[in-house]
Scaffold this motif. Structure first.
Motif, PDB file in Angstrom:
ATOM      1  N   ASP A  38       2.927  21.835  47.502  1.00  0.00           N
ATOM      2  CA  ASP A  38       2.456  23.200  47.262  1.00  0.00           C
ATOM      3  C   ASP A  38       1.961  23.392  45.826  1.00  0.00           C
ATOM      4  N   ASP A  39       1.825  22.277  45.097  1.00  0.00           N
ATOM      5  CA  ASP A  39       1.299  22.266  43.729  1.00  0.00           C
ATOM      6  C   ASP A  39       2.260  22.898  42.718  1.00  0.00           C
ATOM      7  N   PHE A  40       3.555  22.830  43.024  1.00  0.00           N
ATOM      8  CA  PHE A  40       4.584  23.329  42.102  1.00  0.00           C
ATOM      9  C   PHE A  40       5.796  22.413  42.220  1.00  0.00           C
ATOM     10  N   CYS A  41       6.311  21.953  41.077  1.00  0.00           N
ATOM     11  CA  CYS A  41       7.486  21.065  41.072  1.00  0.00           C
ATOM     12  C   CYS A  41       8.747  21.861  41.374  1.00  0.00           C
ATOM     13  N   ASP A  42       9.276  21.677  42.564  1.00  0.00           N
ATOM     14  CA  ASP A  42      10.530  22.326  42.933  1.00  0.00           C
ATOM     15  C   ASP A  42      11.707  21.388  42.721  1.00  0.00           C
ATOM     16  N   SER A  47       9.715  14.802  43.551  1.00  0.00           N
ATOM     17  CA  SER A  47       9.448  14.159  44.832  1.00  0.00           C
ATOM     18  C   SER A  47       8.843  15.094  45.873  1.00  0.00           C
ATOM     19  N   ASP A  48       8.873  16.398  45.651  1.00  0.00           N
ATOM     20  CA  ASP A  48       8.265  17.335  46.600  1.00  0.00           C
ATOM     21  C   ASP A  48       6.754  17.444  46.417  1.00  0.00           C
ATOM     22  N   GLU A  49       6.205  16.737  45.431  1.00  0.00           N
ATOM     23  CA  GLU A  49       4.763  16.801  45.154  1.00  0.00           C
ATOM     24  C   GLU A  49       4.107  15.421  45.172  1.00  0.00           C
ATOM     25  N   CYS A  55       3.445  17.375  39.213  1.00  0.00           N
ATOM     26  CA  CYS A  55       4.567  16.745  38.525  1.00  0.00           C
ATOM     27  C   CYS A  55       4.122  15.521  37.726  1.00  0.00           C
ATOM     28  N   ALA A  56       2.898  15.532  37.257  1.00  0.00           N
ATOM     29  CA  ALA A  56       2.330  14.373  36.559  1.00  0.00           C
ATOM     30  C   ALA A  56       3.160  13.974  35.341  1.00  0.00           C
ATOM     31  N   ASP A  57       3.798  14.951  34.687  1.00  0.00           N
ATOM     32  CA  ASP A  57       4.605  14.636  33.509  1.00  0.00           C
ATOM     33  C   ASP A  57       5.835  13.797  33.868  1.00  0.00           C
ATOM     34  N   SER A  76      -0.323  10.297  39.455  1.00  0.00           N
ATOM     35  CA  SER A  76      -0.618  11.605  40.053  1.00  0.00           C
ATOM     36  C   SER A  76      -1.424  12.498  39.113  1.00  0.00           C
ATOM     37  N   SER A  77      -1.464  12.172  37.840  1.00  0.00           N
ATOM     38  CA  SER A  77      -2.274  12.961  36.902  1.00  0.00           C
ATOM     39  C   SER A  77      -3.768  12.857  37.220  1.00  0.00           C
TER      40      SER A  77
END
Length: 114
Positions: A38-42, A47-49, A55-57, A76-77
């Motif tokens: 969903d384009d947000f790190c939960d 791992s959800d992205e 979560c490229a960082d 992923s960046s």
């Protein structure tokens, strides 16, 4: 349906629980299934992205299926950065028409070189 950014061999790790939640791959955090890609790190491990650059960082990777050529992974960046890194264009999923699928061509060229 395949989960964007996840190799086939790892898809079972992304199956939702009976409650419709995703259990993060590291630790015991649990997030709603809708939180996947969903384009947000939960998840604190990101791992959800698997299919976004959110979560490229955390130095996550994106899996390119590249049917007709060979699968590959990239940071992923590089997802949704406007540059076609996967020969199937899957890393630029939000920009239809930006990337031509050149996997069959790349596969043929590889065979010719052997």
């Amino acid at each position: 349906a395949a989960l964007r950014g996840v190799p086939l061999r790892d898809e079972s790790r992304y199956a939702l629980s009976d409650r419709g939640t995703f259990v993060c791959l590291v630790g015991d955090e649990e997030v709603p299934g809708a939180a996947l890609n969903d384009d947000f790190c939960d998840c604190s491990d990101g791992s959800d992205e698997p299919g976004t650059s959110a979560c490229a960082d955390l130095q996550r990777t994106f899996h390119c299926e590249n049917k007709g050529f060979r699968p590959s992974s990239l940071p992923s960046s590089l997802v949704m950065d406007g540059i076609c890194d996967c020969c199937d264009g899957s890393d630029e999923y939000g920009s239809p028409g930006l990337c031509a699928n050149s996997c069959a061509e790349a596969g043929s060229a590889l065979l010719e070189d052997q």
